[in-house]
Design a protein around this motif. Structure first.
Motif, PDB file in Angstrom:
ATOM      1  N   VAL A   1      -2.243 -10.385   7.514  1.00  0.00           N
ATOM      2  CA  VAL A   1      -2.380  -8.954   7.791  1.00  0.00           C
ATOM      3  C   VAL A   1      -1.069  -8.403   8.347  1.00  0.00           C
ATOM      4  CG1 VAL A   1      -3.555  -7.262   9.274  1.00  0.00           C
ATOM      5  CG2 VAL A   1      -4.877  -9.056   8.122  1.00  0.00           C
ATOM      6  N   ALA A   2      -0.494  -9.102   9.304  1.00  0.00           N
ATOM      7  CA  ALA A   2       0.780  -8.664   9.880  1.00  0.00           C
ATOM      8  C   ALA A   2       1.858  -8.608   8.807  1.00  0.00           C
ATOM      9  CB  ALA A   2       1.189  -9.588  11.023  1.00  0.00           C
ATOM     10  N   GLU A   3       1.892  -9.598   7.921  1.00  0.00           N
ATOM     11  CA  GLU A   3       2.893  -9.616   6.848  1.00  0.00           C
ATOM     12  C   GLU A   3       2.731  -8.416   5.924  1.00  0.00           C
ATOM     13  OE1 GLU A   3       2.684 -13.362   4.818  1.00  0.00           O
ATOM     14  OE2 GLU A   3       3.407 -14.472   6.567  1.00  0.00           O
TER      15      GLU A   3
ATOM     16  N   HIS B   1       4.709  -2.984   4.244  1.00  0.00           N
ATOM     17  CA  HIS B   1       4.565  -1.532   4.110  1.00  0.00           C
ATOM     18  C   HIS B   1       5.572  -0.807   5.005  1.00  0.00           C
ATOM     19  CE1 HIS B   1       1.121  -0.963   1.445  1.00  0.00           C
ATOM     20  NE2 HIS B   1       0.542  -1.996   2.039  1.00  0.00           N
ATOM     21  N   LEU B   2       5.781  -1.321   6.200  1.00  0.00           N
ATOM     22  CA  LEU B   2       6.743  -0.704   7.116  1.00  0.00           C
ATOM     23  C   LEU B   2       8.138  -0.722   6.499  1.00  0.00           C
ATOM     24  CD1 LEU B   2       7.457   0.534   9.859  1.00  0.00           C
ATOM     25  CD2 LEU B   2       7.588  -1.797  10.777  1.00  0.00           C
ATOM     26  N   GLY B   3       8.542  -1.847   5.967  1.00  0.00           N
ATOM     27  CA  GLY B   3       9.855  -1.961   5.343  1.00  0.00           C
ATOM     28  C   GLY B   3       9.999  -1.038   4.141  1.00  0.00           C
TER      29      GLY B   3
ATOM     30  N   ALA C   1      -5.673   0.900   8.726  1.00  0.00           N
ATOM     31  CA  ALA C   1      -4.294   1.184   8.321  1.00  0.00           C
ATOM     32  C   ALA C   1      -4.009   0.583   6.955  1.00  0.00           C
ATOM     33  CB  ALA C   1      -3.317   0.652   9.369  1.00  0.00           C
ATOM     34  N   LEU C   2      -4.431  -0.653   6.732  1.00  0.00           N
ATOM     35  CA  LEU C   2      -4.200  -1.285   5.428  1.00  0.00           C
ATOM     36  C   LEU C   2      -4.937  -0.545   4.310  1.00  0.00           C
ATOM     37  CD1 LEU C   2      -4.197  -5.109   6.188  1.00  0.00           C
ATOM     38  CD2 LEU C   2      -2.313  -3.729   5.296  1.00  0.00           C
ATOM     39  N   ALA C   3      -6.154  -0.100   4.578  1.00  0.00           N
ATOM     40  CA  ALA C   3      -6.900   0.650   3.561  1.00  0.00           C
ATOM     41  C   ALA C   3      -6.179   1.953   3.209  1.00  0.00           C
ATOM     42  CB  ALA C   3      -8.317   0.937   4.060  1.00  0.00           C
ATOM     43  N   ALA C   4      -5.676   2.651   4.225  1.00  0.00           N
ATOM     44  CA  ALA C   4      -4.947   3.895   3.984  1.00  0.00           C
ATOM     45  C   ALA C   4      -3.637   3.636   3.240  1.00  0.00           C
ATOM     46  CB  ALA C   4      -4.690   4.612   5.310  1.00  0.00           C
ATOM     47  N   LEU C   5      -2.957   2.548   3.584  1.00  0.00           N
ATOM     48  CA  LEU C   5      -1.717   2.207   2.910  1.00  0.00           C
ATOM     49  C   LEU C   5      -1.961   1.830   1.446  1.00  0.00           C
ATOM     50  CD1 LEU C   5      -0.143   0.279   5.870  1.00  0.00           C
ATOM     51  CD2 LEU C   5       0.907   2.274   4.753  1.00  0.00           C
TER      52      LEU C   5
END
Length: 102
Positions: free
Chosen positions: A30-32, A37-39, A91-95
């Motif tokens: 999950v963190a990865e 996405h952040l990068g 957050a992952l779902a939105a991304l």
């Protein structure tokens, strides 16, 4: 996190400004994904600036990823494990929805 040592692990100071550190609790995968996405978001902001385009869509990706990582919003150390899971899952779902939009 017990005692005063835990408080030091909650904050990062950059040029005198205090920021939330990343929540240490999300599973590694999950963190990865959130960091990826952040990068991508940060890269998109830079590219938009260079091209004279609006960076807002890319900033949205950065914001969602940072919230998922616990770097923004309600302090992760004040959240229950259930709230933390909901934060990073949401957050992952939105991304992923952003990716599906194109």
């Amino acid at each position: 996190m017990g005692g005063d040592g835990g408080k030091d692990e909650r904050w990062l100071v950059v040029r005198g400004r205090r920021w939330h550190r990343q929540d240490p609790d999300p599973p590694e995968d999950v963190a990865e994904r959130l960091l990826s996405h952040l990068g991508r978001g940060r890269s998109g902001v830079r590219a938009a600036h260079r091209a004279g385009e609006d960076p807002a869509p890319h900033r949205r990706r950065v914001d969602l990823a940072k919230h998922g990582l616990g770097e923004r919003g309600e302090p992760w150390w004040e959240q229950t494990p259930t709230e933390k899971r909901a934060r990073w899952s949401g957050a992952l779902a939105a991304l992923e929805a952003l990716d599906a939009e194109g």
